[in-house]
Design an enzyme around this catalytic site. Structure first.
Site, mmCIF file in Angstrom:
data_model
loop_
_atom_site.group_PDB
_atom_site.id
_atom_site.type_symbol
_atom_site.label_atom_id
_atom_site.label_comp_id
_atom_site.label_asym_id
_atom_site.label_seq_id
_atom_site.Cartn_x
_atom_site.Cartn_y
_atom_site.Cartn_z
ATOM 1 C CD GLN A 185 17.539 5.662 5.361
ATOM 2 O OE1 GLN A 185 18.113 4.562 5.437
ATOM 3 N NE2 GLN A 185 16.423 5.817 4.662
ATOM 4 C CB ALA A 206 13.037 6.404 7.036
ATOM 5 C CG ASP A 220 15.514 -4.057 4.148
ATOM 6 O OD1 ASP A 220 14.545 -4.020 4.941
ATOM 7 O OD2 ASP A 220 15.998 -3.031 3.626
ATOM 8 C CD GLU A 270 9.461 -0.774 3.317
ATOM 9 O OE1 GLU A 270 9.619 0.366 2.844
ATOM 10 O OE2 GLU A 270 10.244 -1.276 4.140
ATOM 11 C CG HIS A 273 11.610 -3.092 7.096
ATOM 12 N ND1 HIS A 273 12.437 -2.034 6.762
ATOM 13 C CD2 HIS A 273 11.560 -3.088 8.455
ATOM 14 C CE1 HIS A 273 12.861 -1.423 7.873
ATOM 15 N NE2 HIS A 273 12.329 -2.068 8.915
#
Length: 298
Positions: A185, A206, A220, A270, A273
């Site tokens: 990430q 994020a 996702d 989103e 998601h």
């Protein structure tokens, strides 16, 4: 020639007391006369002095300026000795309740930034935040940097069931991104910051440690052979995107960042998601159109 001797006769012996009394009486009478002569005594002066002393004696006063007990005394009555007044012990001060001083007003709590803002200089925790059994990861609740459980097995099982049901309706669903480590990430986020700047990147990506993908519960989802809609708002307008939006709760998934809830979730809408929470909570949130933050009152 011899002088004759004096002899007392019986007659002289009888008169001796009388003679002695006369002599003593004469002395008594002569003594005051002699004293007055020596001291120049005068009868008139003595009487005048006596009258002066009598008129000089002050008359009793009845002025009310005197204390009451003195004014009302009877002069003919034998004055009784005054007893000392009884001393009354001083009264103990009454207990008065000590007024409770108002406590100082507590310092106003530090306002948390809005849900769509990060808390400045926040440190990573040593354990994840759990609320009613749900692992929380958003802009206010980061995960430990070493939280690395991988993809959740229950979430994978539920996705497979949902994909099988979608296939019966002609949609082949694909989970193209699930678990991401802290390091993965971090790499992705830095790329987005380099491309669009931090302010823009914070709206759709994020920061490391704050991503739901690190929990292993975020999926996702896209449709096979329609990769152009993956990770795009356009996916929500496709038939596959609409099917999953209306059926995901039956398998325990919620659309994590729905349209119109950006200020609550902290991220842009989103449509791809989804987060696994279990069938019952997902159905409740779907029915009441709630986000996870609203459902848990975060």
């Amino acid at each position: 020639m011899q002088s004759p001797k004096y002899r007392f006769n019986k007659k002289d012996k009888k008169n001796w007391p009388i003679v002695l009394a006369v002599i003593l009486g004469s002395l008594v009478l002569l003594a005051p006369v002699v004293w007055m002569g020596l001291h120049n005594w005068s009868l008139d002066e003595s009487l005048t002095a006596m009258n002066f002393q009598k008129t000089d004696e002050p008359e009793p006063s009845h002025s009310t300026d005197k204390p009451v007990d003195e004014v009302n005394e009877d002069p003919n009555q034998t004055q009784k000795p005054k007893l000392p007044k009884e001393t009354v012990p001083p009264k103990k001060p009454e207990k008065t309740e000590t007024p409770v001083e108002p406590k100082e007003s507590p310092s106003p709590p530090v306002e948390k930034p809005a849900s769509d803002e990060y808390i400045p200089n926040q440190k990573y925790p040593s354990t994840p935040t759990l609320v009613e059994g749900f692992v929380i990861a958003n802009k206010h609740y980061p995960l430990p940097t070493d939280y690395n459980k991988g993809e959740d097995s229950k979430a994978r099982e539920a996705f497979d069931q949902m994909a099988a049901a979608a296939k019966l309706d002609g949609f082949e669903l694909v989970a193209f991104s699930t678990f991401r480590s802290f390091e993965r990430q971090e790499t992705l986020y830095n790329q987005y910051v380099s491309k669009d700047g931090q302010q823009a990147a914070d709206q759709y990506s994020a920061r490391p440690g704050y991503s739901e993908h690190q929990t292993g519960l975020a999926f996702d989802i896209g449709e096979r052979n329609f990769e152009q809609h993956w990770a795009s708002a356009s996916f929500g307008k496709t038939p596959a995107g609409q099917w999953i939006a209306n059926n995901a709760h039956k398998y325990g998934f919620i659309m994590r960042y729905p349209l119109g809830k950006e200020e609550v979730t902290g991220y842009m809408h989103e449509s791809w998601h989804f987060r696994y929470v279990g069938v019952e909570p997902a159905t409740d949130m779907f029915t009441h159109k709630q986000t996870l933050e609203e459902y848990l009152d975060l």
